[in-house]
Every structure is written in C-alpha cells, then in structure tokens.
Design a protein around this motif. Structure first.
Motif, PDB file in Angstrom:
ATOM      1  N   LYS A 147       0.825  -1.201   0.000  1.00 30.66           N
ATOM      2  CA  LYS A 147       0.000   0.000   0.000  1.00 30.66           C
ATOM      3  C   LYS A 147       0.860   1.253   0.000  1.00 30.66           C
ATOM      4  N   CYS A 148       0.313   2.306  -0.602  1.00 31.59           N
ATOM      5  CA  CYS A 148       0.936   3.624  -0.485  1.00 31.59           C
ATOM      6  C   CYS A 148      -0.178   4.671  -0.573  1.00 31.59           C
ATOM      7  N   TYR A 149       0.143   5.911  -0.218  1.00 30.08           N
ATOM      8  CA  TYR A 149      -0.862   6.969  -0.228  1.00 30.08           C
ATOM      9  C   TYR A 149      -0.780   7.846  -1.474  1.00 30.08           C
ATOM     10  N   GLU A 150       0.149   7.526  -2.382  1.00 31.35           N
ATOM     11  CA  GLU A 150       0.291   8.338  -3.590  1.00 31.35           C
ATOM     12  C   GLU A 150      -0.882   8.079  -4.526  1.00 31.35           C
ATOM     13  N   THR A 151      -1.370   9.123  -5.192  1.00 31.41           N
ATOM     14  CA  THR A 151      -2.511   8.966  -6.098  1.00 31.41           C
ATOM     15  C   THR A 151      -2.073   8.320  -7.412  1.00 31.41           C
ATOM     16  N   LEU A 152      -3.031   7.706  -8.112  1.00 22.67           N
ATOM     17  CA  LEU A 152      -2.721   7.106  -9.404  1.00 22.67           C
ATOM     18  C   LEU A 152      -2.261   8.158 -10.411  1.00 22.67           C
ATOM     19  N   ASN A 153      -2.874   9.332 -10.359  1.00 20.54           N
ATOM     20  CA  ASN A 153      -2.463  10.401 -11.281  1.00 20.54           C
ATOM     21  C   ASN A 153      -0.999  10.760 -11.069  1.00 20.54           C
ATOM     22  N   SER A 154      -0.592  10.859  -9.811  1.00 17.92           N
ATOM     23  CA  SER A 154       0.790  11.190  -9.485  1.00 17.92           C
ATOM     24  C   SER A 154       1.734  10.075  -9.917  1.00 17.92           C
ATOM     25  N   ILE A 155       1.344   8.830  -9.657  1.00 18.52           N
ATOM     26  CA  ILE A 155       2.170   7.688 -10.039  1.00 18.52           C
ATOM     27  C   ILE A 155       2.328   7.625 -11.549  1.00 18.52           C
ATOM     28  N   GLU A 156       1.216   7.795 -12.266  1.00 14.14           N
ATOM     29  CA  GLU A 156       1.248   7.737 -13.731  1.00 14.14           C
ATOM     30  C   GLU A 156       2.160   8.828 -14.294  1.00 14.14           C
ATOM     31  N   GLN A 157       2.057  10.039 -13.757  1.00 12.85           N
ATOM     32  CA  GLN A 157       2.882  11.143 -14.230  1.00 12.85           C
ATOM     33  C   GLN A 157       4.354  10.885 -13.952  1.00 12.85           C
ATOM     34  N   ASN A 158       4.641  10.378 -12.769  1.00 12.39           N
ATOM     35  CA  ASN A 158       6.026  10.070 -12.401  1.00 12.39           C
ATOM     36  C   ASN A 158       6.623   9.026 -13.335  1.00 12.39           C
ATOM     37  N   LEU A 159       5.863   7.996 -13.648  1.00  8.98           N
ATOM     38  CA  LEU A 159       6.345   6.951 -14.550  1.00  8.98           C
ATOM     39  C   LEU A 159       6.590   7.503 -15.948  1.00  8.98           C
ATOM     40  N   LYS A 160       5.673   8.314 -16.443  1.00  7.36           N
ATOM     41  CA  LYS A 160       5.817   8.882 -17.779  1.00  7.36           C
ATOM     42  C   LYS A 160       7.060   9.751 -17.894  1.00  7.36           C
ATOM     43  N   GLN A 161       7.345  10.518 -16.839  1.00  5.97           N
ATOM     44  CA  GLN A 161       8.534  11.374 -16.846  1.00  5.97           C
ATOM     45  C   GLN A 161       9.813  10.554 -16.957  1.00  5.97           C
ATOM     46  N   ILE A 164       8.356   5.440 -18.685  1.00  4.75           N
ATOM     47  CA  ILE A 164       7.719   4.166 -18.363  1.00  4.75           C
ATOM     48  C   ILE A 164       6.217   4.336 -18.536  1.00  4.75           C
ATOM     49  N   TYR A 165       5.597   3.465 -19.328  1.00  2.00           N
ATOM     50  CA  TYR A 165       4.173   3.635 -19.624  1.00  2.00           C
ATOM     51  C   TYR A 165       3.365   2.416 -19.188  1.00  2.00           C
ATOM     52  N   PHE A 166       2.341   2.686 -18.380  1.00  3.26           N
ATOM     53  CA  PHE A 166       1.374   1.678 -17.951  1.00  3.26           C
ATOM     54  C   PHE A 166       0.035   1.997 -18.615  1.00  3.26           C
ATOM     55  N   PHE A 167      -0.798   0.974 -18.808  1.00  2.00           N
ATOM     56  CA  PHE A 167      -2.144   1.194 -19.335  1.00  2.00           C
ATOM     57  C   PHE A 167      -3.036   1.778 -18.240  1.00  2.00           C
ATOM     58  N   ARG A 168      -3.631   2.935 -18.506  1.00  2.00           N
ATOM     59  CA  ARG A 168      -4.619   3.488 -17.570  1.00  2.00           C
ATOM     60  C   ARG A 168      -5.977   3.032 -18.076  1.00  2.00           C
ATOM     61  N   THR A 169      -6.360   1.836 -17.673  1.00  2.00           N
ATOM     62  CA  THR A 169      -7.584   1.223 -18.195  1.00  2.00           C
ATOM     63  C   THR A 169      -8.844   1.794 -17.571  1.00  2.00           C
ATOM     64  N   HIS A 170      -8.673   2.402 -16.416  1.00  2.00           N
ATOM     65  CA  HIS A 170      -9.821   2.881 -15.640  1.00  2.00           C
ATOM     66  C   HIS A 170      -9.290   3.927 -14.670  1.00  2.00           C
ATOM     67  N   GLN A 171     -10.166   4.739 -14.149  1.00  2.00           N
ATOM     68  CA  GLN A 171      -9.748   5.745 -13.171  1.00  2.00           C
ATOM     69  C   GLN A 171      -9.014   5.110 -11.992  1.00  2.00           C
ATOM     70  N   SER A 172      -9.331   3.842 -11.705  1.00  6.37           N
ATOM     71  CA  SER A 172      -8.778   3.185 -10.525  1.00  6.37           C
ATOM     72  C   SER A 172      -7.689   2.165 -10.826  1.00  6.37           C
ATOM     73  N   PHE A 173      -7.312   1.989 -12.105  1.00  7.58           N
ATOM     74  CA  PHE A 173      -6.316   0.967 -12.448  1.00  7.58           C
ATOM     75  C   PHE A 173      -5.214   1.509 -13.355  1.00  7.58           C
ATOM     76  N   LEU A 174      -3.993   1.090 -13.036  1.00  5.62           N
ATOM     77  CA  LEU A 174      -2.813   1.396 -13.832  1.00  5.62           C
ATOM     78  C   LEU A 174      -2.087   0.062 -14.004  1.00  5.62           C
ATOM     79  N   VAL A 175      -2.019  -0.435 -15.258  1.00  2.90           N
ATOM     80  CA  VAL A 175      -1.619  -1.821 -15.498  1.00  2.90           C
ATOM     81  C   VAL A 175      -0.299  -1.908 -16.269  1.00  2.90           C
ATOM     82  N   ASN A 176       0.581  -2.788 -15.809  1.00  6.18           N
ATOM     83  CA  ASN A 176       1.868  -3.003 -16.464  1.00  6.18           C
ATOM     84  C   ASN A 176       1.660  -3.808 -17.754  1.00  6.18           C
TER      85      ASN A 176
END
Length: 220
Positions: A147-161, A164-176
C-alpha cells in the motif's frame, strides 16, 4: 541544483558515518540510485561501507570521494562507478553525475514509496498493476499487495517522466503492459487470468499505447 538542471526531481539524504547509512538502508528498506561515499568516514572507512552496501544492493551506483587515488583494487571489488578526488571540481562532479544519471536510466527501474513512515522500493518489472481505493493505492506484485498513499495520477505522471508507460484502463487501475496476455476493445486479460474492463473514455488512449508498444494496427 544539478538535479533540477538535469530535469529530474532528486531526493537527497546525508549520512555522516557508514553505520548510520547501513542501518537506514536495512531498517527503513530504502533504496538509492546513486551513493557518494567519502573514503574517510567515521567508525569505518568508505570501502568497508561500500562492501556492506554491495551485500545489500547489487545495483546502486557507488561514487567514491577521496583525497587519494590508490583504491583501484578496492574499487574493483565493489564495482565503484567513478572516483572524485578532493578538492572537488564542479565540472568533474557535474560530468560524473550526468554519467551516473545516464547509467541509472539504462538499468532496471524502481518504484519508491512510503507507507506508515517506512520506505520501500519495488522493481517496476515486479508490479502487475496499481489499484486505487479512496485514499489508498494498492500495489499488486502477484505474491502480495502493498500500500501507499500516492494517487494514481501522481504515479502515472512520475512513470511517464521516466519513460515508463502503464495502461490506464480505468480511473482506478494502472496496469503493467508486461503482464497483459489478451487485449480486446474493452477488456484486457492478465497472465494470471484476471480480466479488467477498459472504461469507454480510456479505450482510445489504451489502444494507441498498446500499438506503440506492440507495433500492431490499432484495434477499433
């Protein structure tokens, strides 16, 4: 700051002796990409600390800072990345930092996070998906969920920078993408058989990213 000049956000910690550093690495489960080690540390020299670090972390880049240049054998033993001799020249420091940064970008990526005041580091290749639920984000690595408290939006942005790209299939899922077995217009199936829906507003973005990764024609 040099990190900002290089276009990255760096977290920097300072330790005044090797024992405190090792306690932190082991007890806090923290990981670093680059560690600068002064040969002349309190309680034990930097070479001894470097040997202990290597037992704990085989990948971190070690850069020795020293008044001497007679540590070639010891540096080889711990796979030191560079030597910086004192007095430190700004141009040399910057050059070696950029060299190290390029090396880090070519090595396996990690996701670092904190939960209940404990620091963790997971290899990106281990993470199957992130799932958010209210204020908590769950990190599924197959054998367990962290578990962590970081938001998916923050995680997705950090990965993109970091490229690294994950599928954002849903507001609640970020998939490798590594773990996607079957992809259809509105679902993806993971290697363990888990099926996740792709929300309507995210289908185009997922399709384009899938094609970018797989090199296939866009699924419509």
């Amino acid at each position: 700051m040099l990190s900002e000049k290089s276009g990255i956000a760096a977290d920097i910690d300072v330790f005044f002796d090797g024992r405190t550093l090792m306690d932190y690495l082991i007890n806090q489960k923290a990981g670093y990409d680059i560690i600068y080690i002064d040969i002349e540390l309190k309680s034990e020299n930097g070479v001894e600390t470097a040997r202990k670090i290597r037992q704990h972390d085989k990948n971190v880049l070690l850069i020795f800072v020293t008044n001497y240049e007679s540590f070639a054998k010891e540096a080889f033993e711990v796979s030191a990345f560079r030597f910086i001799t004192k007095p430190i020249e700004g141009e040399i420091f910057e050059k070696y930092f950029i060299n190290a940064l390029e090396a880090v970008r070519q090595t396996p990526h990690f996701f670092q996070f904190q939960y209940n005041k404990v620091h963790y580091r997971l290899a990106i290749s281990q993470i199957i998906y992130f799932q958010s639920d209210r204020r908590v984000t769950y990190i599924n690595i197959g054998t367990e969920t962290q578990k962590c408290y970081e938001t998916l939006n923050s995680i997705e942005q950090n990965l993109k920078q970091r490229g690294i790209y994950f599928f954002r299939t849903h507001q609640s899922f970020l998939v490798n993408p590594k773990y996607v077995e079957i992809y259809t217009y509105d679902t993806i199936q993971l290697q363990d058989g888990t099926v996740l829906a792709i929300s309507e507003k995210r289908r185009k973005a997922v399709s384009e990213l899938y094609c970018q990764i797989k090199g296939d024609a866009i699924i419509v």
